[in-house]
Design an enzyme around this catalytic site. Sequence first.
Site, PDB file in Angstrom:
ATOM      1  CG  ASP A  30     -15.754  -0.782   1.833  1.00 28.43           C
ATOM      2  OD1 ASP A  30     -15.826  -1.641   0.918  1.00 28.43           O
ATOM      3  OD2 ASP A  30     -14.908  -0.832   2.738  1.00 28.43           O
TER       4      ASP A  30
ATOM      5  CD  GLU B 281     -17.253  -5.049   6.716  1.00 27.64           C
ATOM      6  OE1 GLU B 281     -16.592  -6.059   6.984  1.00 27.64           O
ATOM      7  OE2 GLU B 281     -17.257  -4.492   5.592  1.00 27.64           O
TER       8      GLU B 281
ATOM      9  CD  GLU C  63     -12.395   0.438  -1.799  1.00 27.24           C
ATOM     10  OE1 GLU C  63     -12.370  -0.397  -2.732  1.00 27.24           O
ATOM     11  OE2 GLU C  63     -11.530   1.331  -1.662  1.00 27.24           O
TER      12      GLU C  63
ATOM     13  CG  HIS D 226      -7.740  -6.748  -4.190  1.00 27.96           C
ATOM     14  ND1 HIS D 226      -7.617  -7.470  -3.030  1.00 27.96           N
ATOM     15  CD2 HIS D 226      -8.800  -5.925  -4.027  1.00 27.96           C
ATOM     16  CE1 HIS D 226      -8.576  -7.115  -2.193  1.00 27.96           C
ATOM     17  NE2 HIS D 226      -9.295  -6.170  -2.768  1.00 27.96           N
TER      18      HIS D 226
ATOM     19  NE  ARG E 207     -10.571   0.964  -8.396  1.00 34.86           N
ATOM     20  CZ  ARG E 207     -11.665   0.365  -7.956  1.00 34.86           C
ATOM     21  NH1 ARG E 207     -11.868   0.261  -6.654  1.00 34.86           N
ATOM     22  NH2 ARG E 207     -12.556  -0.129  -8.796  1.00 34.86           N
TER      23      ARG E 207
ATOM     24  CG  HIS F 118      -8.355  -9.085  -7.936  1.00 38.98           C
ATOM     25  ND1 HIS F 118      -9.000  -8.359  -8.905  1.00 38.98           N
ATOM     26  CD2 HIS F 118      -9.179  -9.080  -6.857  1.00 38.98           C
ATOM     27  CE1 HIS F 118     -10.145  -7.909  -8.427  1.00 38.98           C
ATOM     28  NE2 HIS F 118     -10.286  -8.335  -7.190  1.00 38.98           N
TER      29      HIS F 118
END
Length: 388
Positions: free
Chosen positions: A105, A127, A141, A222, A224, A254
């Site tokens: 994604d 996936e 995503e 990590h 967003r 990260h």
Amino acid sequence: MTITGEIHSRSHVAVILGTRPEAIKLFPVIAALRERPDFRVTVIATAQHREMLDQVLAMADIVPDHDLGVMRPGQSLDALSARLIEGIGAVLDAERPDRVFVQGDTATAMCGALAAYYRQIPVAHVEAGLRSHNIYHPWPEEVNRKIVGSIADLHFAPTERAAEALRRENIAPSAIHVTGNSVIDAVLHTRARVEADPSLAGAIQPVLDRYADKRIVLVTTHRRENFGQGLDHILQAVAALARRPDTACVLPVHLNPNVRAVVEDRLSETASVALVDPLDYPNFTWLLAHADLVLTDSGGVQEEAPAFGKPVLVMRETTERPEGIEAGTALLVGTDQRRILREASRLLDSDAAHRRMSRAHNPFGDGTTGRAIAAILSETVQIAAVAL
């Protein structure tokens, strides 16, 4: 495609990847495709993640045929997307593959699928079918993978639930194949390599030795959508856990400056918290194998941890991997620091609670996904050739 008796020309497959998770989940697929004589494989790296991508490619002995190097400091998602579509498109024009593979994604996956679509090149999605049903969690995503799903003609779903999500979106059942998740192939393969050569985990072993008398909590964060208050709450919970005399928290930090600056500011002086640079996959796998508990907002870690019997607390408001919640390998706790601390403490204090999660069935596969995908593609190519 021409057929001579039972011999047909090799199908040219272009595999597009740009981030560490894509490389992890695609290296078993690339290896399986290259094992078969009926495929010629071209690897296109966008380098959406530079250092973290290169670590995995080196470990997997993959040298990209094309490296686009698209990342720029502080670039926006629309600038990144424009650069990806143009760069991938130019490579597809030069290579003219019969099929494109994308995974997951990411912006690389979405733009790779679009660039292939603009050239009427069929797309296979590894996936496929993950859905949170909230376009802002995870962001961006959820929309990226829905765009890929509307373009792909081969959908390799990791679970039956993911396959059902695709069927509900009117994807033809014949185009959907439940294969498990190739991350299980990757993590089992990598652990075996480290067991054979412990030097591969040389970066993390000193940390494990330092905390040999403590319970290890592996933390990754990590996302967003957690930037700001969500990340602050997560780090408060980590600091509180680390105050337990029997517990140490290890947090690979990260590279995203929105994460790194905050984590270092909040936790760099906290006793029993080890902030380490991003780990290559062998070191991360070895840390995961030795952890007692995992706190994460990552998608992939929700799948990897159950392969080693590690309970997972998912620090997100939604997850596109509900199979882990249903199987009992993971628990969705959001970003409320009190709930994170309460559930983590319960698992650390109660052997029975920890055992229930650690022994739950892993719903994400058994380590044979890469070869299953290669076999399905081979059969698909042969059927198409006969039809011609």
